[in-house]
Scaffold this motif. Sequence first.
Motif, short mmCIF file in Angstrom:
data_model
loop_
_atom_site.label_atom_id
_atom_site.label_comp_id
_atom_site.label_asym_id
_atom_site.label_seq_id
_atom_site.Cartn_x
_atom_site.Cartn_y
_atom_site.Cartn_z
N ARG A 32 -6.00 58.37 -20.25
CA ARG A 32 -6.33 56.95 -20.21
C ARG A 32 -5.17 56.20 -19.59
NH1 ARG A 32 -11.40 57.30 -20.67
NH2 ARG A 32 -12.20 57.99 -22.65
N LEU A 33 -5.49 55.13 -18.88
CA LEU A 33 -4.45 54.26 -18.35
C LEU A 33 -3.83 53.48 -19.49
CD1 LEU A 33 -5.99 52.82 -15.08
CD2 LEU A 33 -4.04 54.34 -15.27
N TRP A 34 -2.54 53.37 -19.44
CA TRP A 34 -1.81 52.60 -20.46
C TRP A 34 -1.43 51.26 -19.88
CZ3 TRP A 34 -0.85 53.36 -25.46
CH2 TRP A 34 0.15 52.58 -26.05
N GLY A 35 -1.02 51.28 -18.64
CA GLY A 35 -0.51 50.08 -17.99
C GLY A 35 0.94 49.91 -18.36
N GLY A 36 1.82 49.64 -17.43
CA GLY A 36 3.24 49.47 -17.73
C GLY A 36 3.89 50.77 -18.16
N PRO A 37 5.15 50.72 -18.54
CA PRO A 37 5.85 51.93 -19.00
C PRO A 37 5.25 52.44 -20.31
CG PRO A 37 7.38 50.13 -18.56
CD PRO A 37 6.01 49.57 -18.47
N LEU A 46 -11.36 52.80 -18.47
CA LEU A 46 -10.30 53.74 -18.09
C LEU A 46 -9.00 53.50 -18.86
CD1 LEU A 46 -10.90 53.84 -14.25
CD2 LEU A 46 -11.61 55.52 -15.96
N PHE A 47 -8.89 52.38 -19.55
CA PHE A 47 -7.68 52.04 -20.29
C PHE A 47 -7.80 52.45 -21.76
CE2 PHE A 47 -7.01 49.51 -16.60
CZ PHE A 47 -5.64 49.35 -16.49
N VAL A 48 -6.67 52.57 -22.41
CA VAL A 48 -6.61 52.84 -23.84
C VAL A 48 -7.33 51.71 -24.56
CG1 VAL A 48 -5.04 53.00 -25.82
CG2 VAL A 48 -4.44 54.13 -23.67
N ASN A 49 -8.25 52.07 -25.47
CA ASN A 49 -8.98 51.03 -26.21
C ASN A 49 -8.41 50.91 -27.62
OD1 ASN A 49 -10.02 53.18 -27.70
ND2 ASN A 49 -12.04 53.08 -26.76
N GLY A 50 -9.04 50.12 -28.46
CA GLY A 50 -8.55 49.84 -29.81
C GLY A 50 -8.33 51.06 -30.68
N THR A 64 0.11 56.66 -18.10
CA THR A 64 -1.10 57.14 -18.75
C THR A 64 -0.76 57.65 -20.14
OG1 THR A 64 -0.81 59.32 -17.77
CG2 THR A 64 -2.27 57.80 -16.62
N ALA A 65 -1.77 57.73 -20.96
CA ALA A 65 -1.66 58.32 -22.29
C ALA A 65 -2.69 59.43 -22.37
CB ALA A 65 -1.94 57.27 -23.35
#
Length: 173
Positions: free
Chosen positions: A159-164, A77-81, A151-152
């Motif tokens: 996708r989740l970015w996490g943080g600001p 779910l997070f931004v990958n490489g 999110t991005a």
Amino acid sequence: MQSVSSALRQFHGWLLEGANGPLVLVLLLVLWLWMLLRRREDAARRPRRPEPLNLDELGRLCFQAAMNEDRQLWRDLFVNGPEARILLGDGAVAFLEARPPEVLDQVLVRIAADLPRGSIFGGMETDMRGIHALLVHHADGSQTALALGSTAQIGPVLRLWGGPAPEPLQVGP
């Protein structure tokens, strides 16, 4: 019994002296075909990375990953490489080094600890800074908001970015 041992000796002699190049070629082709089929089976078994198109879908997937403590779904779910390279260019390396899979796993463990059994997904909430929180309804009627970060948007997928979030984050068609 003698005919079997005689046949084995003849076969052994043919392998040592005969023109066995075609046999080796056929065996190599069969091995190559087997490896190709096996690779396709492995790819078919691997679950496809989820592609949430809106905040509600992303929230439901986050809730599912946290309730089941599913680390692979959580990481997906997070931004990958490659996505980080699209968003940040040369800054992607520093971003990815600051957010290794272990950090994502720690966040999952923290969020999963705040989700008692019997919790129900209540939606997503966004504050003025653009930080999203997972709303959770508990069995006793109370409600909790668990911060997930920003999110991005990469094409149509969130996708989740996490943080600001850094600027700009809208990428793709």
